[in-house]
Design an enzyme around this catalytic site. Structure first.
Site, PDB file in Angstrom:
ATOM      1  N   GLU A  58     -24.789  27.316  -0.920  1.00  0.00           N
ATOM      2  CA  GLU A  58     -23.532  27.587  -0.231  1.00  0.00           C
ATOM      3  C   GLU A  58     -22.886  28.846  -0.785  1.00  0.00           C
ATOM      4  O   GLU A  58     -21.725  29.123  -0.523  1.00  0.00           O
ATOM      5  CB  GLU A  58     -22.585  26.390  -0.328  1.00  0.00           C
ATOM      6  CG  GLU A  58     -22.205  25.995  -1.748  1.00  0.00           C
ATOM      7  CD  GLU A  58     -20.975  25.114  -1.781  1.00  0.00           C
ATOM      8  OE1 GLU A  58     -19.875  25.643  -1.517  1.00  0.00           O
ATOM      9  OE2 GLU A  58     -21.108  23.916  -2.080  1.00  0.00           O
ATOM     10  N   CYS A  81     -22.383  21.319  -0.739  1.00  0.00           N
ATOM     11  CA  CYS A  81     -23.375  20.896  -1.743  1.00  0.00           C
ATOM     12  C   CYS A  81     -24.559  20.155  -1.133  1.00  0.00           C
ATOM     13  O   CYS A  81     -25.430  19.683  -1.859  1.00  0.00           O
ATOM     14  CB  CYS A  81     -22.690  20.027  -2.795  1.00  0.00           C
ATOM     15  SG  CYS A  81     -21.208  20.766  -3.475  1.00  0.00           S
ATOM     16  N   THR A 138     -14.022  22.807 -12.595  1.00  0.00           N
ATOM     17  CA  THR A 138     -15.109  22.079 -11.940  1.00  0.00           C
ATOM     18  C   THR A 138     -16.168  23.027 -11.365  1.00  0.00           C
ATOM     19  O   THR A 138     -16.867  22.696 -10.424  1.00  0.00           O
ATOM     20  CB  THR A 138     -14.589  21.109 -10.845  1.00  0.00           C
ATOM     21  OG1 THR A 138     -13.952  21.860  -9.809  1.00  0.00           O
ATOM     22  CG2 THR A 138     -13.599  20.113 -11.406  1.00  0.00           C
ATOM     23  N   HIS A 153     -24.322  13.133  -6.605  1.00  0.00           N
ATOM     24  CA  HIS A 153     -23.809  14.497  -6.639  1.00  0.00           C
ATOM     25  C   HIS A 153     -22.621  14.495  -7.601  1.00  0.00           C
ATOM     26  O   HIS A 153     -21.746  13.623  -7.508  1.00  0.00           O
ATOM     27  CB  HIS A 153     -23.372  14.937  -5.239  1.00  0.00           C
ATOM     28  CG  HIS A 153     -22.550  16.179  -5.257  1.00  0.00           C
ATOM     29  ND1 HIS A 153     -23.018  17.339  -5.825  1.00  0.00           N
ATOM     30  CD2 HIS A 153     -21.291  16.445  -4.830  1.00  0.00           C
ATOM     31  CE1 HIS A 153     -22.066  18.267  -5.728  1.00  0.00           C
ATOM     32  NE2 HIS A 153     -21.028  17.752  -5.133  1.00  0.00           N
ATOM     33  N   LYS A 196     -16.304   6.754 -10.866  1.00  0.00           N
ATOM     34  CA  LYS A 196     -15.590   6.074  -9.787  1.00  0.00           C
ATOM     35  C   LYS A 196     -16.544   5.688  -8.661  1.00  0.00           C
ATOM     36  O   LYS A 196     -16.371   4.650  -8.017  1.00  0.00           O
ATOM     37  CB  LYS A 196     -14.487   6.971  -9.228  1.00  0.00           C
ATOM     38  CG  LYS A 196     -13.326   7.165 -10.188  1.00  0.00           C
ATOM     39  CD  LYS A 196     -12.216   7.999  -9.568  1.00  0.00           C
ATOM     40  CE  LYS A 196     -11.148   8.286 -10.607  1.00  0.00           C
ATOM     41  NZ  LYS A 196     -10.054   9.109 -10.068  1.00  0.00           N
TER      42      LYS A 196
HETATM   43  N1  ACO Z   1      -6.143  13.141 -20.915  1.00  0.00           N
HETATM   44  C1  ACO Z   1      -6.964  12.310 -20.229  1.00  0.00           C
HETATM   45  N2  ACO Z   1      -7.007  12.268 -18.877  1.00  0.00           N
HETATM   46  C2  ACO Z   1      -6.178  13.089 -18.192  1.00  0.00           C
HETATM   47  C3  ACO Z   1      -5.267  13.960 -18.853  1.00  0.00           C
HETATM   48  C4  ACO Z   1      -5.282  13.972 -20.279  1.00  0.00           C
HETATM   49  N3  ACO Z   1      -4.480  14.772 -20.964  1.00  0.00           N
HETATM   50  N4  ACO Z   1      -4.591  14.645 -17.906  1.00  0.00           N
HETATM   51  C5  ACO Z   1      -5.046  14.225 -16.693  1.00  0.00           C
HETATM   52  N5  ACO Z   1      -5.999  13.283 -16.880  1.00  0.00           N
HETATM   53  C6  ACO Z   1      -6.793  12.600 -15.848  1.00  0.00           C
HETATM   54  C7  ACO Z   1      -6.052  12.177 -14.619  1.00  0.00           C
HETATM   55  O1  ACO Z   1      -5.434  10.912 -14.802  1.00  0.00           O
HETATM   56  C8  ACO Z   1      -7.183  12.150 -13.597  1.00  0.00           C
HETATM   57  O2  ACO Z   1      -7.995  11.017 -13.793  1.00  0.00           O
HETATM   58  P1  ACO Z   1      -7.988   9.813 -12.736  1.00  0.00           P
HETATM   59  O3  ACO Z   1      -8.428  10.384 -11.440  1.00  0.00           O
HETATM   60  O4  ACO Z   1      -8.937   8.821 -13.277  1.00  0.00           O
HETATM   61  O5  ACO Z   1      -6.571   9.351 -12.703  1.00  0.00           O
HETATM   62  C9  ACO Z   1      -8.046  13.313 -14.014  1.00  0.00           C
HETATM   63  O6  ACO Z   1      -7.706  13.573 -15.379  1.00  0.00           O
HETATM   64  C10 ACO Z   1      -7.818  14.574 -13.221  1.00  0.00           C
HETATM   65  O7  ACO Z   1      -6.457  14.844 -13.243  1.00  0.00           O
HETATM   66  P2  ACO Z   1      -5.703  15.211 -11.879  1.00  0.00           P
HETATM   67  O8  ACO Z   1      -4.258  15.409 -12.155  1.00  0.00           O
HETATM   68  O9  ACO Z   1      -6.101  14.252 -10.814  1.00  0.00           O
HETATM   69  O10 ACO Z   1      -6.410  16.624 -11.644  1.00  0.00           O
HETATM   70  P3  ACO Z   1      -6.037  17.744 -10.617  1.00  0.00           P
HETATM   71  O11 ACO Z   1      -5.498  17.167  -9.373  1.00  0.00           O
HETATM   72  O12 ACO Z   1      -5.257  18.771 -11.306  1.00  0.00           O
HETATM   73  O13 ACO Z   1      -7.521  18.336 -10.321  1.00  0.00           O
HETATM   74  C11 ACO Z   1      -9.462  17.943  -8.944  1.00  0.00           C
HETATM   75  C12 ACO Z   1      -8.667  17.526 -10.164  1.00  0.00           C
HETATM   76  C13 ACO Z   1      -8.691  17.573  -7.680  1.00  0.00           C
HETATM   77  C14 ACO Z   1     -10.794  17.214  -8.966  1.00  0.00           C
HETATM   78  C15 ACO Z   1      -9.694  19.471  -8.998  1.00  0.00           C
HETATM   79  O14 ACO Z   1     -10.388  19.797 -10.160  1.00  0.00           O
HETATM   80  C16 ACO Z   1     -10.466  19.987  -7.804  1.00  0.00           C
HETATM   81  O15 ACO Z   1      -9.897  20.241  -6.758  1.00  0.00           O
HETATM   82  N6  ACO Z   1     -11.821  20.210  -7.924  1.00  0.00           N
HETATM   83  C17 ACO Z   1     -12.660  20.708  -6.859  1.00  0.00           C
HETATM   84  C18 ACO Z   1     -12.894  19.703  -5.753  1.00  0.00           C
HETATM   85  C19 ACO Z   1     -14.000  18.727  -6.045  1.00  0.00           C
HETATM   86  O16 ACO Z   1     -14.813  18.915  -6.918  1.00  0.00           O
HETATM   87  N7  ACO Z   1     -14.069  17.633  -5.253  1.00  0.00           N
HETATM   88  C20 ACO Z   1     -15.126  16.658  -5.390  1.00  0.00           C
HETATM   89  C21 ACO Z   1     -15.971  16.438  -4.180  1.00  0.00           C
HETATM   90  S1  ACO Z   1     -16.249  17.903  -3.255  1.00  0.00           S
HETATM   91  C22 ACO Z   1     -17.282  18.990  -4.173  1.00  0.00           C
HETATM   92  O17 ACO Z   1     -18.285  18.592  -4.668  1.00  0.00           O
HETATM   93  C23 ACO Z   1     -16.874  20.380  -4.293  1.00  0.00           C
END
Ligand code: ACO
Length: 448
Positions: A82, A116, A158, A246, A255
Site C-alpha cells: 500500500e 494491509c 504504530t 494482522h 483484544k
Molecule cells: N500506560 C499504560 N497504558 C496506557 C498509558 C500509559 N501511560 N496511556 C494510555 N494507555 C493505554 C490506553 O488505555 C489504551 O489502551 P486500551 O485500548 O486497552 O484502553 C492504549 O494505551 C492506547 O491509548 P489511546 O489513548 O487509546 O491511544 P490513542 O487514541 O492516542 O492512539 C491508536 C491509539 C488509535 C491505535 C493510534 O495509534 C492510531 O490511530 N494508529 C493507527 C491506526 C491503526 O493502527 N488501527 C488498527 C487497525 S487499521 C491498520 O492496521 C492500519
C-alpha cells in the site's frame, strides 16, 4: 496439485530502528503508553537509502539464493503493498530485473492494493493459481512490502517497515486448507490515502479499531460456517494450535484473541470452561454494537483469554512488537515469529490467520503444518529467516534522528532529480539500496 502452500519464506526489515520507550518520552506521551498501552517494543523505519522497492529486491534475491531456486522456475510473481511510489508502474515490474537477467520474462501477476490486505490478496491468487488448470508447474512467489509512516500524532508510534517473500507450490510444509476461508468486505473510511501528494494516511484510529474487530467477528463466523459445512462438526479455538493476527500494534492482537474467546462463549463452544462461562455470562445479552464499546467486557474477556493467549498467540508476536506495523507484511511477520519460536514442534498443527486491510477487506484462513523436506522444511525456513540474528544486528537511533528522517522523506516524496547519500554502512551485504531518482523520476538501485 496437492497440499499447495508455503514452501519457503524470507524476511527483511531495515536495520534502522527507534525504541518505543524513547519515542514515548520524546513525544511527551505518558510513560508506558506506547510500550504497555500499545504493547510495542521497537519500530523499524527506512532510512533515505531504503524504500519498498529496495526492500522487496532484497527479500526476493535473498530467498532465491538461500533456497537455491532457479529464477526460471518462477511462473507467477505477485506483490502486495500500500506504499505508492508510482500510480501505474507496479513494484512487480521492478522485481523483474532479477528474472530478466536469467532470461525469464514469462511471469504472470502484478500488484494488489488495499491497505494491509494486498499481501493476502497476492497470496490467495498464487495459491489459487497453483491449485488451478492454468498452473504451468512452476513456483508462485508472493512479496509483501511496506513502509508504514504516519504524520506526527497518536498514530506515529504504530509505524514500521519490512518486506517478506513467500514461495508457493505443491507438497508444502505449510499447506492451505483452501476450503476453510471466511471473508468480510465492506465500504468504510477508517484508514485511507486520498492525498496523493503525501505518503501519510488519513486515519480515524478509534473507528479503525472497531472496524477491525467487527471484521474479525464476521470472518470468524463465516470461517466456522465453512468448517462446519465441510467437516460436519463445530469449530472452536480448541481446533487450532495457533492464531496469527494482522498486527498494527500488540494491544489490538490481545483484544482480537479475547474477541474470539467471547465468540466461542456466545456459540456455546467447548473451548470455554465453566469458570470462563460464569465470568462472561453478564455480557451475553449485549447487542453487537454495545459489545464493541463495553470496557468491562474487554477487560473480562482478556482475563478469561489470558492462558489461551499465552499458548496460542504469544509465540506469534515477536517481530510485530519489535518492528512495528509492516502493513501487508505484518501478518506474515507474525507467522514468521511463530516459525522462529516453535519450528521444532509445529508438525501436525493447524494455524489460523486473520488478515485485515482498512477500507475494508478481511479474510480468515487456515494452514496445516508438516515438517516438510529440506530445503522446504520448517526448520530450514526458520534457519534461513534468521530472525534473532537480524533483530540483534539492528542499530537504535534516537527519536530526533527518526523524526529528521521522516521530514527528509516528506520533502522527497514524489520528487525527482536527486541522489541519495548512498550510505549503506549499516546495511548487511546483499541489501539493495536507492542511489538516485533522475529527472524522469526513474529510480536506480545498487546492491551492497
Ligand atoms: N500506560 C499504560 N497504558 C496506557 C498509558 C500509559 N501511560 N496511556 C494510555 N494507555 C493505554 C490506553 O488505555 C489504551 O489502551 P486500551 O485500548 O486497552 O484502553 C492504549 O494505551 C492506547 O491509548 P489511546 O489513548 O487509546 O491511544 P490513542 O487514541 O492516542 O492512539 C491508536 C491509539 C488509535 C491505535 C493510534 O495509534 C492510531 O490511530 N494508529 C493507527 C491506526 C491503526 O493502527 N488501527 C488498527 C487497525 S487499521 C491498520 O492496521 C492500519
Amino acid at each position: 496439485a496437492k497440499n499447495v502452500g508455503i514452501l519457503a519464506m524470507d524476511i527483511y526489515f531495515p536495520p534502522t530502528c527507534v525504541q518505543q520507550e524513547a519515542l514515548e518520552a520524546h513525544d511527551g506521551a505518558s510513560k508506558g503508553k506506547y510500550t504497555v498501552g500499545l504493547g510495542q517494543d521497537c519500530m523499524a523505519f527506512c532510512s533515505e537509502v531504503e524504500d519498498v522497492i529496495s526492500m522487496s529486491l532484497t527479500a526476493v534475491s535473498s530467498l532465491l539464493e538461500k533456497y537455491n531456486i532457479d529464477p526460471k522456475q518462477i511462473g507467477r510473481l505477485e506483490v502486495g503493498s500500500e506504499t505508492v511510489i508510482d500510480k501505474s508502474k507496479s513494484i512487480k515490474t521492478f522485481l523483474m530485473q532479477i528474472f530478466e537477467k536469467y532470461g525469464n520474462t514469462d511471469v504472470e501477476g502484478v500488484d494488489s492494493t488495499n491497505a494491509c490486505y494486498g499481501g493476502t490478496a497476492a497470496l490467495l491468487n498464487c495459491v489459487n493459481w497453483v491449485e488451478s488448470n492454468s498452473w504451468d508447474g512452476r513456483y508462485g512467489l508472493v512479496v509483501c512490502t511496506d513502509s508504514a509512516v504516519y504524520a506526527e500524532g497518536p498514530a506515529r508510534p504504530t509505524g514500521g517497515a519490512a518486506a517478506i517473500a513467500i514461495l508457493i507450490g505443491p507438497d508444502a510444509p505449510i499447506a492451505f486448507e483452501s476450503k476453510f476461508r471466511g471473508s468480510h468486505m465492506s465500504h468504510t473510511y477508517d484508514f485511507y490515502k486520498p492525498n496523493l501528494a503525501s505518503e501519510y494516511p488519513v486515519v480515524d484510529g478509534k473507528l479503525s479499531q472497531t472496524c477491525y474487530l467487527m471484521a474479525l467477528d464476521s470472518c470468524y463466523k463465516n470461517f466456522c460456517a465453512k468448517y462446519e459445512k465441510f467437516k460436519g462438526k463445530q469449530f472452536s479455538i480448541s481446533d487450532a494450535e495457533y492464531f496469527v493476527f494482522h498486527s498494527p500494534y500488540n494491544k489490538l492482537v490481545q483484544k482480537s484473541f479475547a474477541r474470539l474467546v467471547f465468540n466461542d462463549f456466545l456459540r456455546n463452544a467447548s473451548s470455554i470452561d465453566e469458570a470462563g462461562k460464569e465470568k462472561l455470562a453478564p455480557f451475553a445479552t449485549l447487542s453487537g454494537d454495545e459489545s464493541y464499546q463495553n470496557r468491562d467486557l474487554e477487560k473480562v474477556s482478556q482475563q478469561v483469554a489470558k492462558p489461551l493467549y499465552d499458548a496460542k498467540v504469544q509465540p506469534t508476536t515477536l517481530i510485530p512488537k519489535q518492528v512495528g506495523n509492516m502493513y501487508t507484511a505484518s501478518l506474515y511477520a507474525a507467522f514468521a515469529s511463530l516459525l522462529h519460536n516453535k519450528h521444532t514442534e509445529l508438525a501436525g498443527n493447524r494455524v489460523i490467520l486473520f488478515s485485515y486491510g482498512s477500507g475494508l477487506t478481511a479474510t480468515m484462513f487456515s494452514l496445516q503444518l508438516n515438517e516438510g523436506k529440506y530445503p522446504f522444511s520448517l526448520s530450514n525456513i526458520a534457519n534461513v529467516m534468521n530472525v534473532a540474528g537480524k533483530l540483534k544486528a539492528r542499530h537504535e537511533f534516537p527519536p530526533e534522528k527518526f523524526v529528521e528522517t521522516l521530514k527528509l522523506m516528506e520533502h522527497r516524496y514524489g520528487g525527482k532529480d536527486y541522489v541519495t547519500s548512498k550510505d549503506c554502512g549499516l546495511l548487511a551485504p546483499g541489501t539493495y539500496y536507492l542511489t538516485e531518482v533522475d529527472n524522469m523520476y526513474r529510480r536506480f538501485y545498487a546492491k551492497k
